[in-house]
Design an enzyme around this catalytic site. Structure first.
Site, PDB file in Angstrom:
ATOM      1  N   ARG A   1       0.816  -1.216   0.000  1.00  0.00           N
ATOM      2  CA  ARG A   1       0.000   0.000   0.000  1.00  0.00           C
ATOM      3  C   ARG A   1       0.851   1.268   0.000  1.00  0.00           C
ATOM      4  NH1 ARG A   1      -5.573  -0.811   1.308  1.00  0.00           N
ATOM      5  NH2 ARG A   1      -6.046  -2.814   0.396  1.00  0.00           N
TER       6      ARG A   1
ATOM      7  N   ARG B   1      -3.525   6.121   0.424  1.00  0.00           N
ATOM      8  CA  ARG B   1      -4.181   7.244   1.101  1.00  0.00           C
ATOM      9  C   ARG B   1      -3.320   8.051   2.055  1.00  0.00           C
ATOM     10  NH1 ARG B   1      -9.172   3.816   3.121  1.00  0.00           N
ATOM     11  NH2 ARG B   1      -7.461   2.337   3.263  1.00  0.00           N
TER      12      ARG B   1
ATOM     13  N   ARG C   1      -7.317  11.273  -5.916  1.00  0.00           N
ATOM     14  CA  ARG C   1      -8.481  10.480  -5.504  1.00  0.00           C
ATOM     15  C   ARG C   1      -9.724  11.362  -5.321  1.00  0.00           C
ATOM     16  NH1 ARG C   1     -12.196   7.088  -5.113  1.00  0.00           N
ATOM     17  NH2 ARG C   1     -12.443   5.690  -3.340  1.00  0.00           N
TER      18      ARG C   1
ATOM     19  N   ASP D   1      -6.284  -3.058  -7.843  1.00  0.00           N
ATOM     20  CA  ASP D   1      -6.835  -3.670  -6.641  1.00  0.00           C
ATOM     21  C   ASP D   1      -7.110  -5.144  -6.904  1.00  0.00           C
ATOM     22  OD1 ASP D   1      -7.966  -2.550  -3.874  1.00  0.00           O
ATOM     23  OD2 ASP D   1      -9.134  -4.285  -4.482  1.00  0.00           O
TER      24      ASP D   1
ATOM     25  N   TYR E   1     -14.669 -11.858  -0.493  1.00  0.00           N
ATOM     26  CA  TYR E   1     -15.366 -10.637  -0.942  1.00  0.00           C
ATOM     27  C   TYR E   1     -16.530 -10.974  -1.876  1.00  0.00           C
ATOM     28  CZ  TYR E   1     -11.526  -7.933   1.035  1.00  0.00           C
ATOM     29  OH  TYR E   1     -10.621  -7.371   1.894  1.00  0.00           O
TER      30      TYR E   1
HETATM   31  O1  1CP Z   1       0.063  -1.409  -2.557  1.00  0.00           O
HETATM   32  C1  1CP Z   1      -0.221  -0.473  -3.313  1.00  0.00           C
HETATM   33  O2  1CP Z   1       0.079   0.683  -3.061  1.00  0.00           O
HETATM   34  C2  1CP Z   1      -0.862  -0.789  -4.645  1.00  0.00           C
HETATM   35  C3  1CP Z   1      -2.268  -0.773  -4.666  1.00  0.00           C
HETATM   36  C4  1CP Z   1      -3.169  -1.712  -3.904  1.00  0.00           C
HETATM   37  C5  1CP Z   1      -3.008  -3.067  -3.531  1.00  0.00           C
HETATM   38  C6  1CP Z   1      -1.768  -3.915  -3.621  1.00  0.00           C
HETATM   39  C7  1CP Z   1      -4.467  -1.353  -3.570  1.00  0.00           C
HETATM   40  C8  1CP Z   1      -5.041  -0.013  -3.783  1.00  0.00           C
HETATM   41  N1  1CP Z   1      -5.118  -2.453  -3.076  1.00  0.00           N
HETATM   42  C9  1CP Z   1      -4.239  -3.517  -3.029  1.00  0.00           C
HETATM   43  C10 1CP Z   1      -4.505  -4.903  -2.610  1.00  0.00           C
HETATM   44  C11 1CP Z   1      -5.721  -5.203  -1.812  1.00  0.00           C
HETATM   45  N2  1CP Z   1      -6.982  -4.703  -1.955  1.00  0.00           N
HETATM   46  C12 1CP Z   1      -5.772  -6.197  -0.810  1.00  0.00           C
HETATM   47  C13 1CP Z   1      -4.617  -7.078  -0.410  1.00  0.00           C
HETATM   48  C14 1CP Z   1      -3.713  -6.437   0.564  1.00  0.00           C
HETATM   49  C15 1CP Z   1      -4.277  -6.194   1.934  1.00  0.00           C
HETATM   50  O3  1CP Z   1      -4.609  -7.163   2.619  1.00  0.00           O
HETATM   51  O4  1CP Z   1      -4.373  -5.015   2.305  1.00  0.00           O
HETATM   52  C16 1CP Z   1      -7.081  -6.246  -0.313  1.00  0.00           C
HETATM   53  C17 1CP Z   1      -7.624  -7.155   0.774  1.00  0.00           C
HETATM   54  C18 1CP Z   1      -7.841  -5.288  -1.043  1.00  0.00           C
HETATM   55  C19 1CP Z   1      -9.302  -5.005  -0.916  1.00  0.00           C
HETATM   56  C20 1CP Z   1      -9.551  -3.580  -0.621  1.00  0.00           C
HETATM   57  N3  1CP Z   1      -9.319  -2.564  -1.490  1.00  0.00           N
HETATM   58  C21 1CP Z   1     -10.051  -3.003   0.564  1.00  0.00           C
HETATM   59  C22 1CP Z   1     -10.573  -3.753   1.761  1.00  0.00           C
HETATM   60  C23 1CP Z   1      -9.699  -4.108   2.840  1.00  0.00           C
HETATM   61  C24 1CP Z   1     -10.540  -4.805   3.873  1.00  0.00           C
HETATM   62  O5  1CP Z   1     -10.166  -4.633   5.040  1.00  0.00           O
HETATM   63  O6  1CP Z   1     -11.503  -5.524   3.530  1.00  0.00           O
HETATM   64  C25 1CP Z   1     -10.111  -1.617   0.390  1.00  0.00           C
HETATM   65  C26 1CP Z   1     -10.578  -0.577   1.362  1.00  0.00           C
HETATM   66  C27 1CP Z   1      -9.629  -1.363  -0.920  1.00  0.00           C
HETATM   67  C28 1CP Z   1      -9.534  -0.039  -1.572  1.00  0.00           C
HETATM   68  C29 1CP Z   1      -8.193   0.407  -1.959  1.00  0.00           C
HETATM   69  N4  1CP Z   1      -7.307  -0.330  -2.723  1.00  0.00           N
HETATM   70  C30 1CP Z   1      -6.184   0.414  -2.959  1.00  0.00           C
HETATM   71  C31 1CP Z   1      -6.360   1.685  -2.311  1.00  0.00           C
HETATM   72  C32 1CP Z   1      -5.380   2.815  -2.339  1.00  0.00           C
HETATM   73  C33 1CP Z   1      -7.625   1.672  -1.700  1.00  0.00           C
HETATM   74  C34 1CP Z   1      -8.288   2.813  -0.961  1.00  0.00           C
HETATM   75  C35 1CP Z   1      -9.296   3.407  -1.843  1.00  0.00           C
HETATM   76  C36 1CP Z   1      -9.727   4.757  -1.405  1.00  0.00           C
HETATM   77  O7  1CP Z   1      -9.001   5.709  -1.674  1.00  0.00           O
HETATM   78  O8  1CP Z   1     -10.812   4.835  -0.851  1.00  0.00           O
END
Ligand code: 1CP
Length: 336
Positions: free
Chosen positions: A22, A26, A35, A72, A147
């Protein structure tokens, strides 16, 4: 080879590569700015120019060894026809799953829908210094199913009734997803990504007696595919505790990302043949500088003579201070 692939494939421990899960997200004001003008998150991920720009943002601030493509894991359910929405402070919201619909998918259409991701990778690879890796990623089948079926109850528990009720469907979906995920990996690789990380973020929710079928086997099949294609793999089976050892033996990835509940000394002694990555609790970054450095040094020293990539035990949190992160990167970069 980059410092990252050298560490993963050649088990070179003469330096400690660094990147963060990540890292494009954010906690960065420059990300929040983009964003705020792009309310639809899926559309943002499908905007190749912006996706590439966001991917490179952390690299212009910090001396990292890899960029991870801004996308994502839920782009896959999206490309398979499920509606995916991200609601503020609520997390992802998917339309209800329909097996008949799901089984009507075909790979050509799937790849077509994800084409902007591959374009973003091409653009990024052109701009990225050759000494840096570009990491692609997927969600492991189980984590995607969590999911797709809405299997979570509250923040981090499994809805056992729903799981039991849907078990037959889940099995079909896990098996079917493997093929689509391999197609997504190979297309990201052809576009210029040199490593893949497989996020099984909800592996900890798999009932213990089903770990083999729901976690190890799907991961193993994907890792085997990557090996045939010579794509280095980093697996992240978050939350499975000492089953990391079983996972490592059964799946045999090139590298394992530790979560923050894994004791690094235990990992070093029990996961001897594997390149290891991450581990530090992202919440440590909210502490005082001396305490942060103490914890960073702990990981660096435990893994001193082991192939190790500095990262965290889960993604960076939105409240992380980028200036503190800068200090951590410098400390890791200057470690000898
Ligand atoms: O790592 C990076 O910077 C690259 C981008 C990236 C990656 C690798 C994003 C952008 N998401 C992910 C992977 C991801 N997405 C995972 C696996 C890693 C982890 O466990 O954190 C998972 C579970 C998700 C699903 C997801 N996407 C969630 C839910 C998490 C949960 O607790 O259920 C959420 C909130 C997102 C949105 C998201 N994805 C990425 C960003 C920057 C965001 C935030 C979006 C926003 O600005 O609102």
């Amino acid at each position: 080879m980059t410092r990252l692939t050298n560490c993963i494939l050649k088990k070179d421990h003469s330096c400690v590569p660094i990147w963060f899960m990540r890292q494009a997200g954010r906690y960065l004001p420059e990300f929040r700015k983009i964003r705020s003008k792009n309310k639809d998150f899926i559309k943002l991920c499908l905007n190749s120019n912006l996706s590439s720009k966001i991917t490179l943002q952390p690299l212009s601030r910090f001396n990292l060894d890899a960029a991870i493509i801004f996308s994502d894991i839920l782009m896959v359910p999206y490309a398979l026809g499920q509606k995916v929405e991200f609601k503020k402070n609520k997390g992802p919201d998917l339309s209800s799953f329909d097996l008949k619909h799901f089984l009507k998918n075909d790979k050509k259409k799937f790849i077509y829908k994800l084409n902007p991701v591959y374009e973003a990778i091409k653009l990024t690879r052109k701009k990225l210094n050759k000494s840096k890796s570009l990491i692609s990623f997927i969600g492991a089948p189980w984590t995607l199913a969590v999911y797709m079926f809405g299997l979570k109850k509250g923040k981090d528990q499994i809805n056992k009734d729903k799981f039991k009720k849907k078990e037959k469907e889940i099995k079909i979906v896990l098996e079917t997803l493997i093929d689509y995920l391999c197609a997504h990996i190979i297309n990201q690789h052809k576009a210029g990504a040199d490593v893949v990380q497989i996020f099984d973020s909800w592996a900890g929710l798999v009932p213990k007696n089903k770990l083999f079928n729901y976690c190890y086997e799907p991961n193993r099949k994907i890792v085997d595919f990557c090996k045939k294609k010579k794509i280095p793999t980093i697996c992240f089976p978050r939350g499975i505790k000492t089953n990391y050892k079983n996972f490592a033996e059964k799946v045999n990835p090139d590298c394992l990302n530790l979560d923050y509940n894994i004791d690094p000394v235990w990992a070093k002694n029990n996961l001897k043949n594997f390149c290891l990555q991450g581990g530090m609790n992202p919440r440590i970054l909210f502490k005082k500088e001396v305490e942060i450095f103490k914890e960073v040094d702990k990981y660096l020293n435990v893994f001193k003579n082991h192939p190790y990539i500095f990262n965290l035990g889960h993604g960076l949190l939105p409240k992380t201070n980028p200036h503190i992160l800068q200090k951590v990167v410098k400390r890791v970069n200057s470690f000898k």
